[in-house]
Design a protein around this motif. Sequence first.
Motif, short mmCIF file in Angstrom:
data_model
loop_
_atom_site.label_atom_id
_atom_site.label_comp_id
_atom_site.label_asym_id
_atom_site.label_seq_id
_atom_site.Cartn_x
_atom_site.Cartn_y
_atom_site.Cartn_z
N VAL A 378 0.81 -1.06 0.07
CA VAL A 378 -0.10 0.17 0.08
C VAL A 378 0.83 1.17 -0.02
CG1 VAL A 378 -1.49 1.30 1.08
CG2 VAL A 378 -2.04 -1.21 1.17
N ARG A 379 2.06 1.16 0.93
CA ARG A 379 2.65 2.40 0.93
C ARG A 379 3.46 2.66 -0.34
NH1 ARG A 379 4.15 0.48 6.71
NH2 ARG A 379 2.70 1.79 7.99
N GLY A 380 3.97 1.45 -1.18
CA GLY A 380 4.62 1.42 -2.35
C GLY A 380 3.73 1.96 -3.32
N ALA A 381 2.73 1.79 -3.30
CA ALA A 381 1.54 2.04 -4.24
C ALA A 381 1.41 3.58 -4.37
CB ALA A 381 0.34 1.36 -4.06
N LEU A 382 1.28 4.10 -3.13
CA LEU A 382 1.08 5.59 -2.96
C LEU A 382 2.42 6.34 -3.37
CD1 LEU A 382 -0.39 8.07 -1.96
CD2 LEU A 382 0.71 7.79 0.30
N ALA A 383 3.61 5.96 -3.18
CA ALA A 383 4.91 6.53 -3.57
C ALA A 383 4.76 6.15 -4.81
CB ALA A 383 6.08 5.62 -2.50
N ALA A 384 4.56 5.16 -5.65
CA ALA A 384 4.69 5.17 -6.86
C ALA A 384 3.87 5.88 -7.97
CB ALA A 384 4.50 3.40 -7.60
N GLY A 385 2.49 6.12 -7.14
CA GLY A 385 1.63 7.00 -7.85
C GLY A 385 2.00 8.29 -7.89
N LEU A 386 2.45 8.81 -6.49
CA LEU A 386 2.93 10.17 -6.59
C LEU A 386 4.12 10.58 -7.46
CD1 LEU A 386 3.09 10.57 -2.49
CD2 LEU A 386 1.54 11.75 -4.23
N ALA A 387 5.01 9.44 -7.73
CA ALA A 387 6.21 9.50 -8.48
C ALA A 387 5.65 9.78 -10.17
CB ALA A 387 7.07 8.50 -8.45
N VAL A 388 4.63 8.88 -10.43
CA VAL A 388 4.18 8.98 -11.97
C VAL A 388 3.40 10.34 -12.14
CG1 VAL A 388 2.64 8.02 -13.45
CG2 VAL A 388 4.03 6.53 -12.14
N THR A 389 2.67 10.55 -11.07
CA THR A 389 1.95 11.99 -11.29
C THR A 389 2.68 13.05 -11.34
OG1 THR A 389 0.06 10.94 -9.93
CG2 THR A 389 0.06 13.25 -10.02
N ALA A 390 4.00 12.85 -10.54
CA ALA A 390 4.65 14.23 -10.57
C ALA A 390 5.42 14.16 -11.94
CB ALA A 390 5.87 13.74 -9.48
N VAL A 391 5.94 13.12 -12.41
CA VAL A 391 6.45 13.29 -13.80
C VAL A 391 5.32 13.88 -14.78
CG1 VAL A 391 7.47 11.84 -15.87
CG2 VAL A 391 8.12 11.33 -13.33
N ILE A 392 4.41 13.23 -15.03
CA ILE A 392 3.21 13.66 -16.00
C ILE A 392 2.94 15.07 -15.69
CG2 ILE A 392 1.23 13.32 -16.51
CD1 ILE A 392 0.90 10.41 -16.03
N SER A 393 2.65 15.40 -14.29
CA SER A 393 2.44 16.91 -14.24
C SER A 393 3.49 17.80 -14.53
CB SER A 393 1.58 16.86 -12.77
OG SER A 393 2.59 16.68 -11.90
N SER A 394 4.56 17.31 -14.19
CA SER A 394 5.67 18.38 -14.50
C SER A 394 5.81 18.70 -15.80
CB SER A 394 7.08 17.79 -13.73
OG SER A 394 7.04 17.58 -12.38
N VAL A 395 5.85 17.80 -16.63
CA VAL A 395 6.12 17.98 -18.17
C VAL A 395 5.03 18.73 -18.56
CG1 VAL A 395 5.85 16.71 -20.15
CG2 VAL A 395 7.39 15.61 -18.46
N GLN A 396 3.71 18.75 -18.12
CA GLN A 396 2.62 19.33 -18.48
C GLN A 396 2.59 20.91 -18.22
OE1 GLN A 396 0.55 18.93 -20.86
NE2 GLN A 396 -1.58 19.07 -20.33
N PHE A 397 2.83 20.96 -16.76
CA PHE A 397 2.90 22.33 -16.37
C PHE A 397 4.28 23.27 -16.60
CE2 PHE A 397 -0.54 20.70 -13.88
CZ PHE A 397 -1.43 21.89 -13.38
N HIS A 398 5.30 22.28 -17.16
CA HIS A 398 6.38 23.15 -17.42
C HIS A 398 5.89 23.69 -18.84
CE1 HIS A 398 10.26 23.47 -19.56
NE2 HIS A 398 10.83 24.06 -18.54
N ARG A 399 5.32 22.87 -19.56
CA ARG A 399 4.79 23.35 -20.99
C ARG A 399 3.96 24.69 -20.75
NH1 ARG A 399 0.80 23.06 -24.85
NH2 ARG A 399 -0.77 21.94 -23.42
N TYR A 400 2.99 24.51 -19.79
CA TYR A 400 2.16 25.62 -19.51
C TYR A 400 3.09 26.78 -19.32
CZ TYR A 400 -1.83 22.53 -19.30
OH TYR A 400 -2.61 21.46 -19.23
#
Length: 839
Positions: A378-400
Amino acid sequence: MKEASSVYPRRSLFIWALFCVISGAIFLVYVFTSLKAGQGSPLMPLDDVYIHFQYARQMAMGQPYVYNPGLPATSGATSFLYPYILAAGYLMGFHDLQLGLWAMGVGAVTLAVGMWLVYVLVGSGKVPEWMGIATALGFGLNGAVAWHYMSGMETGIVITLSLWTLWEVIRATRAVDGLGGYGRLIAAATLLGLMRPEGGLLGVTAVAIVWWQGVRNERRWSSWWIMVIPTLAVGVQPLVNLALTGSAVASGTAAKSVLGTVPFYLDAIVGRVLAQFGRMWLEMGSGFSPREGLYILPLLLILAVLGGGRWLREPRQRWISLLLMMWFAGGLLMIATLDTAFWHFKRYQMPFIALLFPLGGWGVNLLVTFVPRLGGVVRGALAAGLAVTAVISSVQFHRYYVVNGDYVYAQPLQMARWLAANTEAEAVVAVHDVGMMRYMGGRTTLDMVGLTTAGAADYWRNGPGAVAEFLMEQQPDYVASYGDGHGYGLGLIAATGVYGDLLAGFPVTIDEQANVALAANFQGIYRPSWQLNPGQAFVGTAVQPYASDDWGAALDSINVGNLGSEHAHRYQWATREGSGGFATEVREMDYLRCQMVDCRLVDGGRLINEEEMFVMDGATGSDLALVTRLHPAFAGRFDVYANDTLIDTRWIPDYPGSWLEVATCIPAAVVGDDATIRIRTVPQMDNGFYEPFYHWLYQCPSSETRPESSLSTFQDGAIVLTRAVVHEVTAGGEVRVDLEWYNEGEARGDYKVFIHVYADTTEGPVAQLDMRPGGGALPPGNWVPGVLRDTFTVDLGNIPTGRYFVMMGLYDPVTFERLQPSAGDEQGRLIIGEVEIRG
């Protein structure tokens, strides 16, 4: 932070250094992005940043709250404290666009502190240390979070102060530090209240919870004094605004609040606020927004709800759960009252979104207590989810960031530089987005939205017609703004001559999903003439012949849409809920008929389908005439009341795109002994609006006496045709017909005159003309008592030579039903003469 070191004593320094490195790396990435957008100068992605920058520069120069040097103070900065922080940077040498580096540096420092606070908050929930680090990294590397810390606005500071305040509440409820711990809570809550208006709600609620817990537990520190400073902080900004501007309400709030919607319908406003409130929860729950895309981990809200509820299991700290519920419910509801609740990639919501990260960490820990064997998964899933979200959102918001930086460079910055290079130093420029124009343009700005110009917000709230009236009243030297296609009605103003000649255009290709810089496909700089055409000089004068001949000067007048004029006449208006459209519109049109060569003029007015009420100063002892300039966009009629007495019903013919004046005579007996007259008009519209733009009050001229003889009557004698002359055919093949009418104010309805020319009256006409009396401008229902002289010209071209009969009549242009003349035939026609066409 002593408590933080007690959580993870051996690695706290290393972890703090890690967060500083991450924050520094984000800072460098966004600095280089900013420099690239500004082609060597740091450029922020929001024009609103430069409003704060201008206030900060003025503070550094010893003129706090003065946006335009030499003008009175204004309250356009919605953050009380942030301009002072920026002013410190200005005093240290960060001038002009370089102040952006200071703003980003402040953001980087507060981002590092924010990551640390997420780390210690998660750690307070008794989770493994790596989980706190992972959550903090997921927070700091999240694209939406990084954007707001690097945007140049105060948002990042508010996020960090919110996290700090929550941390201090947790420490205070544990009561491990005595009174010193509450001092830090008071500092955090006070700064939060000084940073943002909604921060005041969070700060006061936090200290109130701690105080009440103390009262319940009868602890020695549970005194009222812990609430004093944070509560006083909430009142600082309103008191400063009141002292400097005369109003406790910030102009920014007046311009942005849903509660200022015009027209004001309580149920519609409540519905809109609740809709925005619900949308916030839905988007936080999914982690996805139609504009931003993926911005937080989906289902993080559910974990956060679990995490907030975990404190209910601890009697001494269950107050924290209550606090969080109050924060989210009250704070988001407060934000939902703003038109801008979802602007700038959820700028106002971000402090609450940021809280989901530590709360989500607590929620995972609570889940683990139910399924301890799956704790690592469960903890690993949260950490992985936060990491994936960080990568996707970072690319998107940097473009913004890239896109919006380019927009700011292409439009507001270039427009500001053009103004600085091509306009007089003392020039006044009307603008919509005021930040960069003032800060880098160096010219006095007239803020059409009203953030930085006193009184303008009320005009903005009332729509483009009121804004146009404001511009015509203030007469700025230049206009730098949006044009056609702008969603807030500026295109309606640009379509008139108010803006004037286009001096420079700044087009941009817009990505609507990414655009938060308030760019548009086109913005321009214009130079108004303020003498738009000869007719413009008559904008405040009745000019339709029948309405003003021999009536002299107006006794009083109301410029509808001009709030000053409306206020002076106690003007009130109402329109049915759900009618749609703006409260006011602006038009540039010609009159249907007027007494000058050029009657084209610009005016702003209202759209009404219920009623309007106002008072005017007239004169006693004589009949008075109310003259109304309106836009007859929709057919209908309106009742005119004076001093609560129904005077008459007036008719609105369907003539969109033209000005029309309607006169109503008010008998002296109704006026009475008080020269101040209460007027009420009640439209009866099948669809659309009654659209008044101006009202005048004149003395009615003495009506001519009824002629002794007549040719015919209509409407049982209400309309009298006293004379008809058919002239000879002109060389151009036209015949002029003069008609003279008489009425005593009893004529009714919207009727057209038809003039028919017949070779044989039993067959169809060989030529005809259909027109309302008065050159098209005076349907019989709008006649005032007396004589009306009318002329009609019929084209007889291509008609064979011979002698022809000329007949006339009146008919309803909607039903085509004819009025029966007393001396006419069964078809409602009256022979008025003959005409001969010679070869």
